[in-house]
Design a protein around this motif. Sequence first.
Motif, PDB file in Angstrom:
ATOM      1  N   ALA A 141       0.814  -1.228   0.000  1.00  0.00           N
ATOM      2  CA  ALA A 141       0.000   0.000   0.000  1.00  0.00           C
ATOM      3  C   ALA A 141       0.839   1.266   0.000  1.00  0.00           C
ATOM      4  CB  ALA A 141      -0.953  -0.002   1.197  1.00  0.00           C
ATOM      5  N   GLY A 142       2.123   1.168   0.349  1.00  0.00           N
ATOM      6  CA  GLY A 142       3.027   2.319   0.290  1.00  0.00           C
ATOM      7  C   GLY A 142       2.521   3.531   1.045  1.00  0.00           C
ATOM      8  N   ASP A 143       2.433   4.669   0.337  1.00  0.00           N
ATOM      9  CA  ASP A 143       2.049   5.932   0.966  1.00  0.00           C
ATOM     10  C   ASP A 143       0.641   5.890   1.545  1.00  0.00           C
ATOM     11  OD1 ASP A 143       4.491   6.977   0.310  1.00  0.00           O
ATOM     12  OD2 ASP A 143       3.789   8.030  -1.493  1.00  0.00           O
ATOM     13  N   GLN A 144      -0.240   5.082   0.964  1.00  0.00           N
ATOM     14  CA  GLN A 144      -1.605   4.997   1.480  1.00  0.00           C
ATOM     15  C   GLN A 144      -1.616   4.471   2.910  1.00  0.00           C
ATOM     16  OE1 GLN A 144      -2.988   2.956  -2.373  1.00  0.00           O
ATOM     17  NE2 GLN A 144      -4.883   3.826  -1.584  1.00  0.00           N
ATOM     18  N   TYR A 145      -0.734   3.515   3.189  1.00  0.00           N
ATOM     19  CA  TYR A 145      -0.635   3.015   4.563  1.00  0.00           C
ATOM     20  C   TYR A 145       0.137   3.980   5.451  1.00  0.00           C
ATOM     21  CZ  TYR A 145       0.752   0.397   8.655  1.00  0.00           C
ATOM     22  OH  TYR A 145       0.980   0.028   9.956  1.00  0.00           O
ATOM     23  N   GLN A 146       1.176   4.621   4.907  1.00  0.00           N
ATOM     24  CA  GLN A 146       1.969   5.538   5.718  1.00  0.00           C
ATOM     25  C   GLN A 146       1.099   6.663   6.292  1.00  0.00           C
ATOM     26  OE1 GLN A 146       4.892   5.118   6.747  1.00  0.00           O
ATOM     27  NE2 GLN A 146       5.751   3.558   5.416  1.00  0.00           N
ATOM     28  N   VAL A 147       0.163   7.158   5.496  1.00  0.00           N
ATOM     29  CA  VAL A 147      -0.740   8.201   5.970  1.00  0.00           C
ATOM     30  C   VAL A 147      -1.646   7.674   7.071  1.00  0.00           C
ATOM     31  CG1 VAL A 147      -2.682   9.679   5.303  1.00  0.00           C
ATOM     32  CG2 VAL A 147      -0.712   9.444   3.778  1.00  0.00           C
ATOM     33  N   LEU A 148      -2.008   6.390   6.989  1.00  0.00           N
ATOM     34  CA  LEU A 148      -2.955   5.783   7.921  1.00  0.00           C
ATOM     35  C   LEU A 148      -2.298   5.263   9.193  1.00  0.00           C
ATOM     36  CD1 LEU A 148      -5.919   4.803   8.286  1.00  0.00           C
ATOM     37  CD2 LEU A 148      -5.251   2.717   7.065  1.00  0.00           C
ATOM     38  N   ARG A 149      -1.008   5.017   9.139  1.00  0.00           N
ATOM     39  CA  ARG A 149      -0.315   4.291  10.207  1.00  0.00           C
ATOM     40  C   ARG A 149      -0.468   4.945  11.582  1.00  0.00           C
ATOM     41  NH1 ARG A 149       6.201   2.916  10.228  1.00  0.00           N
ATOM     42  NH2 ARG A 149       6.166   1.411  11.969  1.00  0.00           N
ATOM     43  N   GLN A 150      -0.167   6.225  11.687  1.00  0.00           N
ATOM     44  CA  GLN A 150      -0.198   6.881  13.001  1.00  0.00           C
ATOM     45  C   GLN A 150      -1.610   6.977  13.571  1.00  0.00           C
ATOM     46  OE1 GLN A 150      -1.318  10.137  14.062  1.00  0.00           O
ATOM     47  NE2 GLN A 150      -0.608   9.684  16.146  1.00  0.00           N
ATOM     48  N   PRO A 151      -2.610   7.441  12.801  1.00  0.00           N
ATOM     49  CA  PRO A 151      -3.964   7.486  13.363  1.00  0.00           C
ATOM     50  C   PRO A 151      -4.526   6.098  13.683  1.00  0.00           C
ATOM     51  CG  PRO A 151      -3.964   8.149  11.044  1.00  0.00           C
ATOM     52  CD  PRO A 151      -2.551   8.103  11.472  1.00  0.00           C
ATOM     53  N   LEU A 152      -4.117   5.088  12.933  1.00  0.00           N
ATOM     54  CA  LEU A 152      -4.581   3.730  13.209  1.00  0.00           C
ATOM     55  C   LEU A 152      -4.131   3.273  14.588  1.00  0.00           C
ATOM     56  CD1 LEU A 152      -4.333   0.717  10.746  1.00  0.00           C
ATOM     57  CD2 LEU A 152      -3.638   0.469  13.115  1.00  0.00           C
ATOM     58  N   TRP A 153      -2.837   3.387  14.860  1.00  0.00           N
ATOM     59  CA  TRP A 153      -2.333   2.908  16.147  1.00  0.00           C
ATOM     60  C   TRP A 153      -2.763   3.803  17.301  1.00  0.00           C
ATOM     61  CZ3 TRP A 153      -1.352  -1.861  16.444  1.00  0.00           C
ATOM     62  CH2 TRP A 153      -0.825  -2.540  15.350  1.00  0.00           C
ATOM     63  N   SER A 154      -2.949   5.074  17.040  1.00  0.00           N
ATOM     64  CA  SER A 154      -3.468   5.961  18.087  1.00  0.00           C
ATOM     65  C   SER A 154      -4.888   5.563  18.475  1.00  0.00           C
ATOM     66  CB  SER A 154      -3.452   7.420  17.608  1.00  0.00           C
ATOM     67  OG  SER A 154      -2.126   7.882  17.458  1.00  0.00           O
ATOM     68  N   ALA A 155      -5.696   5.202  17.480  1.00  0.00           N
ATOM     69  CA  ALA A 155      -7.074   4.792  17.743  1.00  0.00           C
ATOM     70  C   ALA A 155      -7.114   3.489  18.541  1.00  0.00           C
ATOM     71  CB  ALA A 155      -7.832   4.640  16.433  1.00  0.00           C
TER      72      ALA A 155
END
Length: 226
Positions: A141-155
Amino acid sequence: MKLLESSCFEAINNALSIQTSGITIFGRIESYSCKMVAAEKVLYKRFTADTHGHDLQALSPPQTLADFSPNFRRNNSQSGDEGITLCDTISRKTLFYLIATLNASFEPDYDFSEAKSHEFSKEPSLQWVMNSIHSNLSALAGDQYQVLRQPLWSAVDDEVNLPECDIYSYNPDLSSDPFGEPGCLWSFNYFFYNKKLKRIVFFTSRAVNSLYAGETSDFSMEEDVY
């Protein structure tokens, strides 16, 4: 097990459906209360009826434990010969929570009531799990996951307080795997269990060759596991 509604998780789940380079990634995160419903209480009594006083069940080592040192030993492992990596154990109640979570997440397509402890593993650390998930998702997923990574783990952290969690994974054989479908490149199923909060966050994902992805609607399958 009661599904706990979360608008934050819903938004993340929408973002976890990714199509790129001929690969479709399906993913979802769900939060469950460990309070049993009536039907689960009946199943739990049956599940614990033949324990014969043996509450602890043996787990399999994580599949990629070999990535660590060959002499890597677990703090909670059973005793054995020096240099041999032994499995962790799990109480039958906690094992039942994991199985009940699978049933709640995949119903009505699958019934995991006959799942055994050796199909589950206890993960070495939160960082190891995060790195493993990052490796799978970022590679495709490359950049699509990189954008999601921090908010995902914060949630996830907001939901279950990750430093207090025991982390388990479900690694069935092919005949029991809900993702044992043609074209599946990889899959994972992680449980973040906070005993104090009596809550489990379940994170499941798979990558499928897009030629096969249209044959199934997200996580809905046609055949029963057992």
